[in-house]
Scaffold this active site. Structure first.
Site, PDB file in Angstrom:
ATOM      1  N   ASP A 116      63.327  69.145  87.495  1.00 34.76           N
ATOM      2  CA  ASP A 116      63.660  69.810  86.235  1.00 34.76           C
ATOM      3  C   ASP A 116      65.071  70.374  86.213  1.00 34.76           C
ATOM      4  O   ASP A 116      65.505  70.891  85.179  1.00 34.76           O
ATOM      5  CB  ASP A 116      62.665  70.942  85.966  1.00 34.76           C
ATOM      6  CG  ASP A 116      61.250  70.428  85.736  1.00 34.76           C
ATOM      7  OD1 ASP A 116      61.121  69.284  85.261  1.00 34.76           O
ATOM      8  OD2 ASP A 116      60.295  71.158  86.035  1.00 34.76           O
ATOM      9  N   THR A 175      46.039  71.779  79.488  1.00 28.19           N
ATOM     10  CA  THR A 175      46.009  71.358  78.086  1.00 28.19           C
ATOM     11  C   THR A 175      45.946  69.841  77.980  1.00 28.19           C
ATOM     12  O   THR A 175      45.183  69.284  77.177  1.00 28.19           O
ATOM     13  CB  THR A 175      47.245  71.879  77.340  1.00 28.19           C
ATOM     14  OG1 THR A 175      47.246  73.312  77.383  1.00 28.19           O
ATOM     15  CG2 THR A 175      47.241  71.430  75.892  1.00 28.19           C
ATOM     16  N   ARG A 176      46.749  69.158  78.782  1.00 23.87           N
ATOM     17  CA  ARG A 176      46.757  67.687  78.722  1.00 23.87           C
ATOM     18  C   ARG A 176      45.418  67.107  79.166  1.00 23.87           C
ATOM     19  O   ARG A 176      44.900  66.162  78.562  1.00 23.87           O
ATOM     20  CB  ARG A 176      47.887  67.133  79.585  1.00 23.87           C
ATOM     21  CG  ARG A 176      49.268  67.519  79.092  1.00 23.87           C
ATOM     22  CD  ARG A 176      50.346  66.812  79.870  1.00 23.87           C
ATOM     23  NE  ARG A 176      51.590  67.564  79.850  1.00 23.87           N
ATOM     24  CZ  ARG A 176      52.737  67.130  80.344  1.00 23.87           C
ATOM     25  NH1 ARG A 176      52.806  65.946  80.906  1.00 23.87           N
ATOM     26  NH2 ARG A 176      53.820  67.887  80.304  1.00 23.87           N
TER      27      ARG A 176
END
Length: 342
Positions: free
Chosen positions: A95, A168-169
């Site tokens: 990231d 969530t995914r």
């Protein structure tokens, strides 16, 4: 917790990827793993973990490819580091941009977890692989890198964006029928204790993993020698060398500017699209000249090498000329006429 003197208190900022608890959970797991090693190495020091969200964490309705700069996920954390509110920031190395803002450096790269991408299947597809899914099956991923490679390998499948933290995914996958499978980093799943959800590991021949994927990075102030010396003990030599090579590869590619241009008729039936590239990897030079700064399409960028700016502008002109030579003027003319008639 009673605090000792500043010399013996180190604050660590946990980067979490969303406002929900699951993303905080992964960030906390990653940060805790780093702090645990530091506590073993320096038992006389005390560590405080500080959680913080970022702008990027809050944009959950936009594809990552459209959000843009990785700094949206790191800027607030680096601001806290600069203000001495924290002393260390734990990131997933993938990231972090290849060029950090002035004053910051990656002080440690920890031993890499499995860097491969993993496929997590909808319960009805357990036991299958991507190659065995029915034609037109929808695969969820937030990564253009994954989608581009897998579209070539599995042209019979469809790929759609999916955002959110890991929980969530997985919930979107399991509780709905929108996706046959989703693609996630194996490292994150393992750190969360969800290895049993991995239905298929994608080899580099199927999908090259992201630069730095699987490794944790500890960002610090570049001139803070005391903290630099402390965190350097976290370095894993093999991981460091691999990630230096990967990041150097990416940074060099950033020195090549790609431009894609296209013209379309309003109904999409007629179109032209081309891509050109040019090198913009020129060194900055001190140039003596007139007082008036040179502009390129209305932009004055004194801190960008003049040769790079000229190359970029020439690239745009040459690409437009190429499209015009192939009939772009006619397509644009018809489109304007149709638009005027609406």
């Amino acid at each position: 917790m009673a605090k000792a003197s500043l010399a013996t208190v180190w604050s660590m900022c946990s980067l979490f990827r969303a406002l929900l608890s699951a993303s905080l959970q992964l960030a906390r797991i990653q940060t805790d793993s780093v702090v645990e090693v530091l506590r073993e190495l320096y038992p006389d020091l005390r560590f405080e973990i500080v959680a913080m969200s970022t702008i990027g964490d809050k944009i959950l309705d936009t594809a990552l490819s459209k959000i843009g700069e990785k700094s949206l996920f790191t800027k607030e954390l680096e601001n806290a580091l600069e203000r001495n509110e924290v002393d260390l920031v734990v990131h997933s190395l993938k990231d972090l941009p290849t060029s950090l803002p002035p004053g910051f450096t990656i002080g440690a790269v920890c031993k890499r977890e499995n860097p491969l991408d993993a496929v997590v299947f909808h319960p009805k597809n357990c036991g299958k692989t991507l190659g065995l899914l029915p034609e037109k099956s929808v695969i969820g991923t937030s990564s253009l890198r994954r989608a581009a490679q897998l579209k070539k390998k599995f042209p019979q499948l469809e790929f759609r964006d999916i955002r959110g933290n890991l929980n969530t995914r997985l919930k979107k996958l399991d509780e709905k029928e929108d996706f046959s499978a989703i693609i996630l980093a194996a490292a994150g799943l393992k750190r969360m204790g969800w290895e049993n959800r991995i239905g298929q590991l994608l080899s580099p021949e199927d999908c090259l993993y992201a630069v730095g994927q699987g490794a944790l990075a500890v960002e610090v102030r570049a001139k803070d020698q005391e903290i630099l010396n402390m965190v350097s003990a976290l370095h894993d030599a093999d991981t460091v060398l691999c990630c230096i090579a990967e990041r150097a590869f990416m940074k060099r590619l950033v020195g090549v500017l790609y431009l894609t241009g296209a013209v379309y008729s309003l109904d999409g039936s007629d179109s032209l699209k081309e891509t050109m590239q040019t090198s913009v990897n020129y060194p900055q030079q001190n140039e003596d000249g007139p007082n008036d700064d040179v502009q390129h399409v209305g932009i004055t960028a004194k801190n960008v090498p003049a040769q790079a700016q000229e190359a970029a502008e020439n690239l745009g002109v040459e690409l437009a000329s190429l499209l015009l030579s192939k009939g772009a003027k006619h397509i644009l003319s018809v489109a304007r006429q149709l638009n005027d008639a609406r």
